[in-house]
Design a protein around this motif. Structure first.
Motif, mmCIF file in Angstrom:
data_model
loop_
_atom_site.group_PDB
_atom_site.id
_atom_site.type_symbol
_atom_site.label_atom_id
_atom_site.label_comp_id
_atom_site.label_asym_id
_atom_site.label_seq_id
_atom_site.Cartn_x
_atom_site.Cartn_y
_atom_site.Cartn_z
ATOM 1 N N ASP A 4 0.828 -1.201 0.000
ATOM 2 C CA ASP A 4 0.000 0.000 0.000
ATOM 3 C C ASP A 4 0.863 1.251 0.000
ATOM 4 O OD1 ASP A 4 -2.595 1.361 0.164
ATOM 5 O OD2 ASP A 4 -1.867 1.986 2.141
ATOM 6 N N LEU A 5 1.891 1.268 0.828
ATOM 7 C CA LEU A 5 2.775 2.440 0.877
ATOM 8 C C LEU A 5 3.487 2.648 -0.457
ATOM 9 C CD1 LEU A 5 4.264 2.165 4.466
ATOM 10 C CD2 LEU A 5 2.590 3.816 3.626
ATOM 11 N N ALA A 81 -6.696 7.006 -4.628
ATOM 12 C CA ALA A 81 -6.037 6.852 -3.319
ATOM 13 C C ALA A 81 -6.907 6.042 -2.374
ATOM 14 C CB ALA A 81 -5.728 8.227 -2.717
ATOM 15 N N ILE A 82 -8.222 6.276 -2.397
ATOM 16 C CA ILE A 82 -9.158 5.505 -1.571
ATOM 17 C C ILE A 82 -9.175 4.042 -2.021
ATOM 18 C CG2 ILE A 82 -11.610 5.155 -1.050
ATOM 19 C CD1 ILE A 82 -11.904 8.230 -1.146
ATOM 20 N N VAL A 83 -9.270 3.826 -3.318
ATOM 21 C CA VAL A 83 -9.345 2.459 -3.842
ATOM 22 C C VAL A 83 -8.071 1.685 -3.525
ATOM 23 C CG1 VAL A 83 -9.484 1.090 -5.964
ATOM 24 C CG2 VAL A 83 -11.039 3.009 -5.614
ATOM 25 N N LEU A 86 -8.275 0.584 0.023
ATOM 26 C CA LEU A 86 -9.234 -0.518 0.177
ATOM 27 C C LEU A 86 -8.678 -1.823 -0.378
ATOM 28 C CD1 LEU A 86 -12.563 1.280 -0.779
ATOM 29 C CD2 LEU A 86 -11.953 0.383 1.465
ATOM 30 N N VAL A 87 -8.116 -1.775 -1.562
ATOM 31 C CA VAL A 87 -7.571 -2.981 -2.195
ATOM 32 C C VAL A 87 -6.478 -3.591 -1.332
ATOM 33 C CG1 VAL A 87 -6.120 -3.757 -4.134
ATOM 34 C CG2 VAL A 87 -8.178 -2.415 -4.569
ATOM 35 N N ASN A 88 -5.570 -2.766 -0.866
ATOM 36 C CA ASN A 88 -4.454 -3.289 -0.071
ATOM 37 C C ASN A 88 -4.880 -3.675 1.341
ATOM 38 O OD1 ASN A 88 -2.212 -3.167 -1.970
ATOM 39 N ND2 ASN A 88 -2.650 -0.989 -1.974
ATOM 40 N N ASN A 102 -3.031 -2.964 -8.036
ATOM 41 C CA ASN A 102 -2.232 -1.753 -7.835
ATOM 42 C C ASN A 102 -1.565 -1.339 -9.144
ATOM 43 O OD1 ASN A 102 -2.797 -1.560 -5.112
ATOM 44 N ND2 ASN A 102 -0.917 -2.565 -4.466
ATOM 45 N N GLY A 103 -0.956 -2.304 -9.824
ATOM 46 C CA GLY A 103 -0.283 -2.013 -11.087
ATOM 47 C C GLY A 103 -1.240 -1.493 -12.143
ATOM 48 N N VAL A 104 -2.411 -2.118 -12.233
ATOM 49 C CA VAL A 104 -3.408 -1.692 -13.219
ATOM 50 C C VAL A 104 -3.894 -0.274 -12.918
ATOM 51 C CG1 VAL A 104 -5.763 -2.118 -14.044
ATOM 52 C CG2 VAL A 104 -4.142 -4.013 -13.876
ATOM 53 N N LEU A 105 -4.227 -0.003 -11.655
ATOM 54 C CA LEU A 105 -4.713 1.332 -11.283
ATOM 55 C C LEU A 105 -3.665 2.408 -11.550
ATOM 56 C CD1 LEU A 105 -6.526 0.425 -7.953
ATOM 57 C CD2 LEU A 105 -7.615 1.253 -10.046
#
Length: 190
Positions: A4-5, A81-83, A86-88, A102-105
């Motif tokens: 996430d970081l 940033a919110i997504v 949430l994903v992580n 993460n990579g796709v976003l």
């Protein structure tokens, strides 16, 4: 947490700040993401009811994103940033899926906000010291003042007493003329 970081640093510092240079929103994106991640992680550990999750989104909806100081583009960064948080935060059992998301976003944000994609179009609110009754004269006046081709313009306010027109303008900045490299000059010796 590390994933996430890494994702929020890539989004906030690598993409947003390098392109838009707003430190205040940079901090907001990082804080929002880390806060979402922490809350979602805690909700998963405590196995809290789904109603609490909906309550979390209710709290997030209170955030005022309709300010004139924040653009729709910056709201998109807020949403990502919110997504990412949430994903992580939910990625405990599927870390590879979270890594892929993460990579796709991040790739989508990189491409969608790339200056080369739509970098020549601009939006500006212009206050003119004249009132044009003819839309063609208004367009010509704007193009002369902006030194650009007007794509779309909407008159938002007309004041006949002060002779003022406020116009929301979308325009395309012309391509810069190619500059020739340094010319070799031959000195003349005397």
């Amino acid at each position: 947490m590390v994933m996430d970081l890494a994702a929020i640093v890539a989004l906030a510092y690598g993409l947003y700040y390098r392109r838009h240079h707003r430190r205040d929103l940079l901090f907001a994106y990082v804080a929002l993401n880390v806060g979402i991640f922490a809350v979602v992680s805690l909700l998963l550990v405590q196995r809290v009811d789904i109603a609490v999750g909906f309550g979390l989104f209710g709290v997030l909806s209170i955030i005022r994103l309709r300010s004139s100081e924040i653009t729709q583009q910056e709201i998109a960064y807020y949403f990502i940033a919110i997504v990412l948080g949430l994903v992580n935060g939910l990625a405990g059992e599927w870390p590879l899926t979270a890594l892929l998301l993460n990579g796709v976003l991040l790739a989508i944000m990189y491409i969608a906000d790339h200056p080369g994609l739509l970098g020549r179009t601009r939006q500006q609110v212009v206050t003119l010291d004249v009132v044009h009754a003819d839309p063609d004269l208004l367009r010509a006046d704007l193009e002369g003042r902006l030194r650009a081709r007007v794509l779309h313009c909407v008159v938002t306010q007309v004041d006949y007493v002060r002779d003022v027109t406020v116009v929301d303008v979308r325009y395309a900045v012309p391509k810069p003329a190619p500059t020739s490299g340094p010319k070799a000059t031959m000195g003349v010796r005397r």
